[in-house]
Design an enzyme around this catalytic site. Sequence first.
Site, PDB file in Angstrom:
ATOM      1  CG  ASN A   1      -1.780   1.264   1.258  1.00  0.00           C
ATOM      2  OD1 ASN A   1      -2.596   1.491   0.370  1.00  0.00           O
ATOM      3  ND2 ASN A   1      -1.561   2.096   2.267  1.00  0.00           N
TER       4      ASN A   1
ATOM      5  CG  ASP B   1      -1.703   5.176   0.799  1.00  0.00           C
ATOM      6  OD1 ASP B   1      -1.199   5.460   1.897  1.00  0.00           O
ATOM      7  OD2 ASP B   1      -2.727   4.474   0.665  1.00  0.00           O
TER       8      ASP B   1
ATOM      9  CG  ASP C   1       0.952  -3.845   6.545  1.00  0.00           C
ATOM     10  OD1 ASP C   1       0.822  -4.299   7.689  1.00  0.00           O
ATOM     11  OD2 ASP C   1       0.978  -2.628   6.278  1.00  0.00           O
TER      12      ASP C   1
ATOM     13  CD  GLU D   1      -2.781  -5.520   9.096  1.00  0.00           C
ATOM     14  OE1 GLU D   1      -2.753  -5.010  10.211  1.00  0.00           O
ATOM     15  OE2 GLU D   1      -2.310  -4.961   8.090  1.00  0.00           O
TER      16      GLU D   1
HETATM   17 CA   LIG Z   1      -3.759   3.018  -0.765  1.00  0.00          CA
END
Ligand SMILES: [Ca+2]
Length: 573
Positions: A144, A211, A241, A284
């Site tokens: 991410n 991000d 994650d 997750e």
């Molecule tokens: Ca994102």
Amino acid sequence: MKAFVPLLLSSTLLFGCSHQEATAPESKTATASQPYQSITTQEDTSQWWKSAIFYEIWPRSFQDSDGDGSGDFKGMTNKLDYLKDLGITGIWLTPVFEAPSYHGYDFQDFYNVESDYGSMADFEHFIQESHKRGIKVILDLVLNHISDKHEWFIKSANKVPGYEDYFIWRDDRPADWGQAWSPKPNPTAVWHWNETRKAYYYGAFGGTQPDLNLAKKVVVDELNKLATFWLKKGVDGFRLDAVRYAIEEGKFPLQADTQGTLDYWTAFTQHVKSINPDAMLVAEAWTGLDIVGKYRNNGKGLDSAFDFDFGYIVIDFLNPKAAKSADFGTLSTTGLKQNRENLWMNLQNRKAAAPMTYFSPFLTNHDQNRIMHTLENDMAKAKIAASVLMTTPGTLYMYYGEEIGMSQFKTGDDQYRRAIMQWSEENTAGFNTTGNFWLDQGKWFPWVKDHKGWWADYWKTLQGTGNSVAAQAADENSLYNHYKRLIKTRNENTTLMYPDEIRYYPVDNVDVWLVENISEKGTNWVVVNLNPTQSATFTVPKALQGTRKELLTGSKKTMGASVTLKPTETLVF
Ligand SMILES: [Ca+2]
Ligand SMILES: [Ca+2]
Ligand SMILES: [Ca+2]
């Protein structure tokens, strides 16, 4: 294997249900003729992870081979025999790529291992030695976001051609966005100013972890490439994650669990399987199981996902007062019963959301207070938690130190949850030979003014009180040996891992958790006294009466019409 009850079938027929609806009746309440409630499942048991017990290692805290204060690959390799002896069949390493922080969740270089942990050769040796012992290894992958020190971010901030859209940029700060897990607008928490580009970038986890723009093909391709690289190094999969936050489609609630996010993970799964069909991906997704189930995408998506509810409901009946204040994210506490009904509800919720063994139950991980701390260092309660974890279906995970009831110095900062493994009663706890501990080194905590070390002093208060592996291994009644017996029993009984049917007997003592797991291989009964201080007398179901071998002790045990269990007593037949 299914056992249909005539009573239920006839009431179903009364309403003129179709064949489809009549195929899977489940009893709502136990009756005299059927003293149990039942869940039936159809599990794909061919995949290796369906029988695995994973051990989560925080590498910096596990074992330090060169004495610099940080655990390392050689240290972990030294401890593989310990893990094999415990019965572990999988290891989840929290991040081991080069990163600036102590925790490593902000990758700086995807293609190099964290230099504090050793060389690539050390890493490869660790993988080989794990495999030699029948232990799989999965890596923690954060896709991410990455470090703001990563060259991609620096290039993007400088608008280097090709890198402009690697991140999510806005000229003006979008006023109605906020943290993806909170409905409250809080734009300053997620939109961060960049002085070089004179623009705002999105970082759900703060300004140092921007991000990535996962809607952009070139970024997706780069991340697929890095997955390929590590799979070819021999890793057996990834723990993913923060999967909920991959692709944002607008302000809350479109910052989490979006269609784009689900599609991204399905495509990532397909890529990973194209490299290694046996690689495993575990998500997750810290939210309700109904949403977590969606990431499976009917078998085309992720292989597995953590069951965050499980640990919470265990705490809810073992220490209700702690459960109320425990930080379990957004999980709703509605409907929790503070007793065995929690466990049954959790199994039903898993079954409702996906094939049951899609879910990976665990007690706690590195983002939560240690279970032993939350249970107020009550060894009896920790034994009960171990009993219910190791007898529940699914791929199981335990956090390093849980097997010895490792607690924590205090709460308030994640570092207390990630402390040095307590191997022996020595001054260094067997972590190294120098007495250097990263937790006592200020360089890892640049945001703390005048950082004061605490671990060496904390250990002095524990030393000599049976809190190490060495002390507990020597004590037959220790938590460690309880875990060991439970793990051995589970590893030898596939019916515990993936039953076709689970029957829950709500017997006449609310402290008694009694389930019958059934598969074509046979039946495993699990009986646990959930009360840490009181014995529990209950009427034994007819089907359980008689003499059988009890698997934890290996000795014969007779169950009469009524049985009294000692506090925490656990029987597996
Ligand atoms: Ca994102
Ligand atoms: Ca070291
Ligand atoms: Ca580093």
